[in-house]
Design a protein around this motif. Structure first.
Motif, short mmCIF file in Angstrom:
data_model
loop_
_atom_site.label_atom_id
_atom_site.label_comp_id
_atom_site.label_asym_id
_atom_site.label_seq_id
_atom_site.Cartn_x
_atom_site.Cartn_y
_atom_site.Cartn_z
N ALA A 36 0.83 -1.20 0.00
CA ALA A 36 0.00 0.00 0.00
C ALA A 36 0.87 1.26 0.00
N LEU A 37 1.91 1.27 0.80
CA LEU A 37 2.81 2.42 0.86
C LEU A 37 3.51 2.65 -0.48
N LEU A 38 3.97 1.58 -1.11
CA LEU A 38 4.63 1.72 -2.42
C LEU A 38 3.66 2.24 -3.47
N ILE A 39 2.42 1.78 -3.43
CA ILE A 39 1.41 2.27 -4.37
C ILE A 39 1.15 3.75 -4.14
N ILE A 40 1.06 4.15 -2.89
CA ILE A 40 0.83 5.57 -2.57
C ILE A 40 1.98 6.43 -3.06
N ARG A 41 3.19 5.96 -2.85
CA ARG A 41 4.36 6.73 -3.31
C ARG A 41 4.38 6.85 -4.83
N MET A 65 3.42 10.03 -9.79
CA MET A 65 2.70 10.18 -11.06
C MET A 65 1.87 11.45 -11.06
N ALA A 66 1.23 11.75 -9.94
CA ALA A 66 0.42 12.96 -9.84
C ALA A 66 1.28 14.21 -9.96
N GLU A 86 2.99 18.85 -13.20
CA GLU A 86 4.03 19.65 -13.86
C GLU A 86 3.75 19.78 -15.36
N GLN A 87 3.33 18.68 -15.98
CA GLN A 87 3.01 18.72 -17.41
C GLN A 87 1.81 19.62 -17.67
N ALA A 88 0.81 19.53 -16.82
CA ALA A 88 -0.38 20.36 -16.98
C ALA A 88 -0.03 21.84 -16.82
#
Length: 66
Positions: free
Chosen positions: A21-26, A31-32, A37-39
């Motif tokens: 779960a922690l790795l997924i959150i990181r 990614m966000a 930054e791209q947006a």
């Protein structure tokens, strides 16, 4: 017999490891941040282009829904 067959529902509960779960959150956070930054770069580029063409800043704000 019921008209609704619920065989697609999981029979067993899966234990979700906290480390996973922690790795997924990181990963999701990274990614966000990259997407943000791209947006930001794209919105700034679009606004500069519109202003360079002589658009009114208020129109740019309205068209970009800012």
């Amino acid at each position: 017999m019921s008209a609704i067959n619920c065989d697609y529902l999981p029979a067993n509960k899966v234990v979700f490891p906290p480390e996973l779960a922690l790795l997924i959150i990181r990963k999701a956070s990274a990614m966000a941040a990259a997407f943000e930054e791209q947006a930001l770069d794209q919105l700034t580029k679009d606004a500069r282009r519109a202003l360079a063409r002589g658009s009114d800043p208020r129109r740019v704000i309205r068209e970009m829904r800012l």
